[in-house]
Design an enzyme around this catalytic site. Structure first.
Site, PDB file in Angstrom:
ATOM      1  N   TYR A   1       0.854  -1.194   0.000  1.00 46.24           N
ATOM      2  CA  TYR A   1       0.000   0.000   0.000  1.00 46.24           C
ATOM      3  C   TYR A   1       0.882   1.234   0.000  1.00 46.24           C
ATOM      4  CZ  TYR A   1      -3.816   3.147   1.522  1.00 46.24           C
ATOM      5  OH  TYR A   1      -4.732   4.157   1.624  1.00 46.24           O
TER       6      TYR A   1
ATOM      7  N   LYS B   1      -1.539  -1.410  -4.009  1.00 49.35           N
ATOM      8  CA  LYS B   1      -2.561  -0.367  -4.020  1.00 49.35           C
ATOM      9  C   LYS B   1      -1.814   0.947  -4.148  1.00 49.35           C
ATOM     10  CE  LYS B   1      -6.116   1.884  -1.214  1.00 49.35           C
ATOM     11  NZ  LYS B   1      -6.765   1.942   0.127  1.00 49.35           N
TER      12      LYS B   1
END
EC number: 4.3.3.7
Length: 291
Positions: A132, A160
């Site tokens: 992330y 992400k």
């Protein structure tokens, strides 16, 4: 792995803890409305203000309710490598399909330390990892060169990407797009990232428009690019209104306005400013979500 829309699910609270009855309803609602994967205990789920036991129970509960109908991703990353390993191991034990690991925040680290952090977590578990990258929150950026290196770790399968920098995403796709799935971490950049070979989105918008967010991705994958783009633009103002204050303040407020029983925010998150609430309500009304 999945293609499409993963909802970054809010966590419904009571004054005393997690509202599991409402959580069950939300999980079933998302499956019914074609959400492709479900992330629990992430930023939007207020994972940073949940206790360790609450996070464990929400992960376990969600895995059991969803029962493999769609992938469940557990937000297990922290700025403490040891703690991240502990929670990731637990998520693996109870059957989560993937873990989401954020870059270290506040204490941060060097690029060498960043690699060591992810490498240690990778080596301690046997479950797919989604990295992330959200520099606006963490003060750290996974550069394309670093991602190229991290993509060689055996459990790292996805990222992400929420830097907002499409040039960076393009370079990531060039260097390692054949080895790692790239998901948009921003609802206003779904189609642009899909156009660079992205696999979908980890979405805040999907909390209130699950089927529509799924459709943005699905139509793109079916080659209906203009229709996908039109949906992206149709919901752009609504998506932007969900970030008029710190996420997840607006989206949780929106869901309560839509008669979901999502309960309060946890401090330091607090109620919206009246002027921003008016803007949010106008966007919800414009999209037929409230009267």
């Amino acid at each position: 792995m999945f293609k499409g829309s993963c909802v970054a699910l809010i966590t419904p609270f009571t004054e005393d803890g997690v509202n599991y009855e409402e959580l069950r309803k939300l999980l079933e609602w998302h499956i019914k409305n074609h959400t492709d994967a479900i992330l629990v205990c992430g930023t939007t789920g207020e994972g940073s203000t949940m206790t360790l036991e609450e996070k464990k129970e929400v992960i376990k509960f969600s895995v059991e309710v969803v029962n493999k109908r769609v992938p469940v991703i557990a937000g297990t990353g922290t700025n403490n490598t040891k703690a991240s390993i502990e929670l990731s191991k637990y998520a693996e034990e109870v059957g989560a399909d993937m873990v989401l690991i954020i870059t270290p925040y506040y204490n941060k680290t060097s690029q060498k330390g960043l690699y060591a952090h992810f490498s240690a977590i990778n080596d301690a578990i046997n479950i797919p990892i989604m990295l992330y990258n959200v520099p606006s929150r963490t003060g750290m950026n996974i550069t394309p060169l670093m991602l190229d290196k991290l993509a060689d770790l055996n459990n790292v399968v996805a990222i992400k990407e929420a830097s907002g920098d499409l040039s960076q995403v393009a370079k990531m796709a060039e260097l390692c797009g054949d080895r790692i799935a790239i998901y948009s971490g921003n609802d206003d950049q779904i189609v642009p990232i899909l156009s660079l070979g992205g696999a979908g989105v980890v979405s805040v918008l999907a909390n209130i428009l699950p089927e529509e967010t799924h459709n943005i991705c699905e139509k793109y994958f079916l080659g209906e690019v203009i229709e996908s783009r039109n949906l992206q633009l149709k919901y752009l103002s609504l998506a932007n209104s969900l970030f008029i204050e710190t996420n997840p303040i607006p989206v949780k407020t929106a869901m309560n306005l839509m008669n979901f029983n999502c309960g309060p925010l946890r401090l330091p998150l607090c109620e919206m400013e009246d002027s921003n609430l008016i803007i949010l309500e106008e966007n919800l009304k414009a999209n037929g979500l409230i009267k």
